[in-house]
Design a protein around this motif. Structure first.
Motif, PDB file in Angstrom:
ATOM      1  N   LEU A  67      -7.576   2.451 -38.346  1.00 27.78           N
ATOM      2  CA  LEU A  67      -6.321   1.729 -38.536  1.00 27.78           C
ATOM      3  C   LEU A  67      -5.625   2.201 -39.806  1.00 27.78           C
ATOM      4  CD1 LEU A  67      -7.425  -1.926 -37.655  1.00 27.78           C
ATOM      5  CD2 LEU A  67      -6.500  -0.167 -36.146  1.00 27.78           C
ATOM      6  N   PRO A  68      -4.432   2.767 -39.686  1.00 30.55           N
ATOM      7  CA  PRO A  68      -3.680   3.178 -40.879  1.00 30.55           C
ATOM      8  C   PRO A  68      -3.388   1.970 -41.766  1.00 30.55           C
ATOM      9  CG  PRO A  68      -2.730   4.135 -38.894  1.00 30.55           C
ATOM     10  CD  PRO A  68      -3.730   3.112 -38.440  1.00 30.55           C
ATOM     11  N   LYS A  69      -3.506   2.132 -43.055  1.00 31.71           N
ATOM     12  CA  LYS A  69      -3.318   1.013 -43.982  1.00 31.71           C
ATOM     13  C   LYS A  69      -1.956   1.032 -44.660  1.00 31.71           C
ATOM     14  CE  LYS A  69      -8.259   0.506 -45.015  1.00 31.71           C
ATOM     15  NZ  LYS A  69      -8.700   1.407 -43.939  1.00 31.71           N
ATOM     16  N   ASP A  70      -1.154   2.043 -44.380  1.00 33.55           N
ATOM     17  CA  ASP A  70       0.105   2.175 -45.097  1.00 33.55           C
ATOM     18  C   ASP A  70       1.325   2.201 -44.183  1.00 33.55           C
ATOM     19  OD1 ASP A  70      -0.531   4.552 -43.917  1.00 33.55           O
ATOM     20  OD2 ASP A  70      -0.072   5.813 -45.650  1.00 33.55           O
ATOM     21  N   GLN A  71       1.158   1.821 -42.909  1.00 40.87           N
ATOM     22  CA  GLN A  71       2.291   1.826 -41.997  1.00 40.87           C
ATOM     23  C   GLN A  71       2.034   0.937 -40.791  1.00 40.87           C
ATOM     24  OE1 GLN A  71       0.948   6.188 -40.433  1.00 40.87           O
ATOM     25  NE2 GLN A  71       2.930   5.535 -39.716  1.00 40.87           N
ATOM     26  N   PRO A  72       3.114   0.434 -40.163  1.00 38.70           N
ATOM     27  CA  PRO A  72       2.950  -0.367 -38.952  1.00 38.70           C
ATOM     28  C   PRO A  72       2.532   0.506 -37.789  1.00 38.70           C
ATOM     29  CG  PRO A  72       5.265   0.028 -39.370  1.00 38.70           C
ATOM     30  CD  PRO A  72       4.525   0.573 -40.561  1.00 38.70           C
ATOM     31  N   VAL A  73       1.908  -0.104 -36.785  1.00 39.80           N
ATOM     32  CA  VAL A  73       1.413   0.647 -35.632  1.00 39.80           C
ATOM     33  C   VAL A  73       1.769  -0.083 -34.346  1.00 39.80           C
ATOM     34  CG1 VAL A  73      -0.531   1.493 -37.014  1.00 39.80           C
ATOM     35  CG2 VAL A  73      -0.843  -0.508 -35.546  1.00 39.80           C
ATOM     36  N   LEU A  74       1.562   0.599 -33.238  1.00 42.45           N
ATOM     37  CA  LEU A  74       1.674  -0.025 -31.919  1.00 42.45           C
ATOM     38  C   LEU A  74       0.273  -0.119 -31.342  1.00 42.45           C
ATOM     39  CD1 LEU A  74       3.362  -1.074 -29.503  1.00 42.45           C
ATOM     40  CD2 LEU A  74       3.449   1.284 -28.674  1.00 42.45           C
ATOM     41  N   TYR A  75      -0.268  -1.337 -31.295  1.00 45.88           N
ATOM     42  CA  TYR A  75      -1.580  -1.550 -30.685  1.00 45.88           C
ATOM     43  C   TYR A  75      -1.409  -1.598 -29.170  1.00 45.88           C
ATOM     44  CZ  TYR A  75      -3.229  -3.199 -35.294  1.00 45.88           C
ATOM     45  OH  TYR A  75      -3.555  -3.302 -36.622  1.00 45.88           O
ATOM     46  N   ILE A  76      -2.228  -0.842 -28.457  1.00 44.89           N
ATOM     47  CA  ILE A  76      -2.210  -0.841 -26.996  1.00 44.89           C
ATOM     48  C   ILE A  76      -3.608  -1.219 -26.503  1.00 44.89           C
ATOM     49  CG2 ILE A  76      -2.033   0.600 -24.932  1.00 44.89           C
ATOM     50  CD1 ILE A  76       0.676   0.114 -26.129  1.00 44.89           C
ATOM     51  N   GLY A  77      -3.707  -2.313 -25.750  1.00 43.31           N
ATOM     52  CA  GLY A  77      -5.020  -2.759 -25.317  1.00 43.31           C
ATOM     53  C   GLY A  77      -5.099  -3.086 -23.833  1.00 43.31           C
ATOM     54  N   ASN A  78      -6.318  -3.098 -23.331  1.00 37.38           N
ATOM     55  CA  ASN A  78      -6.552  -3.596 -21.966  1.00 37.38           C
ATOM     56  C   ASN A  78      -6.550  -5.117 -22.015  1.00 37.38           C
ATOM     57  OD1 ASN A  78      -9.090  -3.222 -23.484  1.00 37.38           O
ATOM     58  ND2 ASN A  78     -10.064  -4.113 -21.675  1.00 37.38           N
ATOM     59  N   HIS A  79      -6.338  -5.750 -20.871  1.00 38.46           N
ATOM     60  CA  HIS A  79      -6.120  -7.208 -20.884  1.00 38.46           C
ATOM     61  C   HIS A  79      -6.861  -7.891 -19.740  1.00 38.46           C
ATOM     62  CE1 HIS A  79      -4.366 -10.910 -21.940  1.00 38.46           C
ATOM     63  NE2 HIS A  79      -3.301 -10.879 -21.156  1.00 38.46           N
ATOM     64  N   ARG A  80      -7.825  -8.750 -20.119  1.00 35.81           N
ATOM     65  CA  ARG A  80      -8.588  -9.479 -19.106  1.00 35.81           C
ATOM     66  C   ARG A  80      -8.687 -10.981 -19.394  1.00 35.81           C
ATOM     67  NH1 ARG A  80     -11.493  -6.682 -15.589  1.00 35.81           N
ATOM     68  NH2 ARG A  80     -13.052  -8.325 -15.407  1.00 35.81           N
TER      69      ARG A  80
END
Length: 245
Positions: A67-80
């Motif tokens: 996880l980058p600590k200096d910028q926002p990210v797009l988390y993409i996950g599976n969903h159950r």
């Protein structure tokens, strides 16, 4: 059923007690908006951790170093399961908004907290509204807020390692902002309650974060397949972690 009752009671009490807390947070926001945002984040993360403990969840987290600590990210996950949100949100290192189905916007008190925490609501049957939501998510990322989305579009009730097709539109946030995509594989979350509602069963859940995928660093042809590339990474992590449950 005792765990179910206590979990629901805690959530209801938290939302009720949260009414004056929201007012205090509003006052803090008038002085320092970032302080209000972080305070709200930590309060909800604490509540989610308590719910997880009540439900008897043993959580193993892998790949947090990705996880980058200096910028926002797009988390993409599976969903159950709804626990995908509860558990993954409790791990977010910084401000993160989730893209949720629009029916949750109608839930009193919960909708206020969600909006306060930069969550967005999407009607997947309305393409125009969905695009507006994605564009708003891109704006949040530009402001330094990470976004999490489950691109299968609904909870997958099939075999855990067989994902539903990812909706490529979900990745426009990363394409428009250049933020990294973080693949997030959540294993065994349906075992808490989704497999046997309303009974809550203690279980072991694994969340693994894959290495960041930077859209602008991909060859032009691969950028068009960002969804399928991310899906493959998540699927491989799910298969790997299946033996650890």
């Amino acid at each position: 059923m005792i765990r179910t009752i206590f979990g629901v009671l805690f959530a209801v009490v938290y939302l009720i007690i949260g009414i004056p807390v929201l007012f205090i947070e509003w006052i803090i926001g008038k002085i320092n908006k970032h302080a209000m945002d972080i305070s709200s984040l930590r309060l909800v993360q604490w509540a989610f951790r308590v719910i997880a403990k009540i439900c008897g969840i043993k959580l193993t987290v892998l790949g947090q170093e990705n996880l980058p600590k200096d910028q926002p990210v797009l988390y993409i996950g599976n969903h159950r399961s709804y626990f995908d949100i509860i558990l993954s949100y409790s791990l977010c290192p910084d401000l993160t908004g989730y893209i949720a189905k629009d029916t949750l916007e109608k839930v009193p008190l919960l909708n206020i907290w969600m909006k306060r925490l930069y969550c967005l609501f999407m009607n997947r049957d309305d393409m125009k509204q969905s695009l507006k939501t994605i564009l708003k998510g891109a704006e949040y990322v530009k402001q330094g807020v990470s976004i999490c989305i489950f691109p299968e579009g609904t909870r997958n009730k099939g075999k855990e390692t067989e994902l539903l097709p990812f909706k490529e539109g979900s990745f426009k946030i990363a394409e428009k902002t250049g933020c990294p995509v973080i693949p997030m594989a959540i294993s065994n979350s349906a075992a808490v309650i989704a497999d046997h509602p309303p009974k809550v069963t203690p279980c072991h859940i694994i969340i693994e974060y894959g290495q960041p995928i930077y859209p602008k660093e991909l060859p032009k042809e691969e950028r068009k397949k960002l969804g399928s590339i991310t899906q493959q990474v998540i699927q491989e992590m799910l298969i790997k972690n299946e033996t650890l449950i």
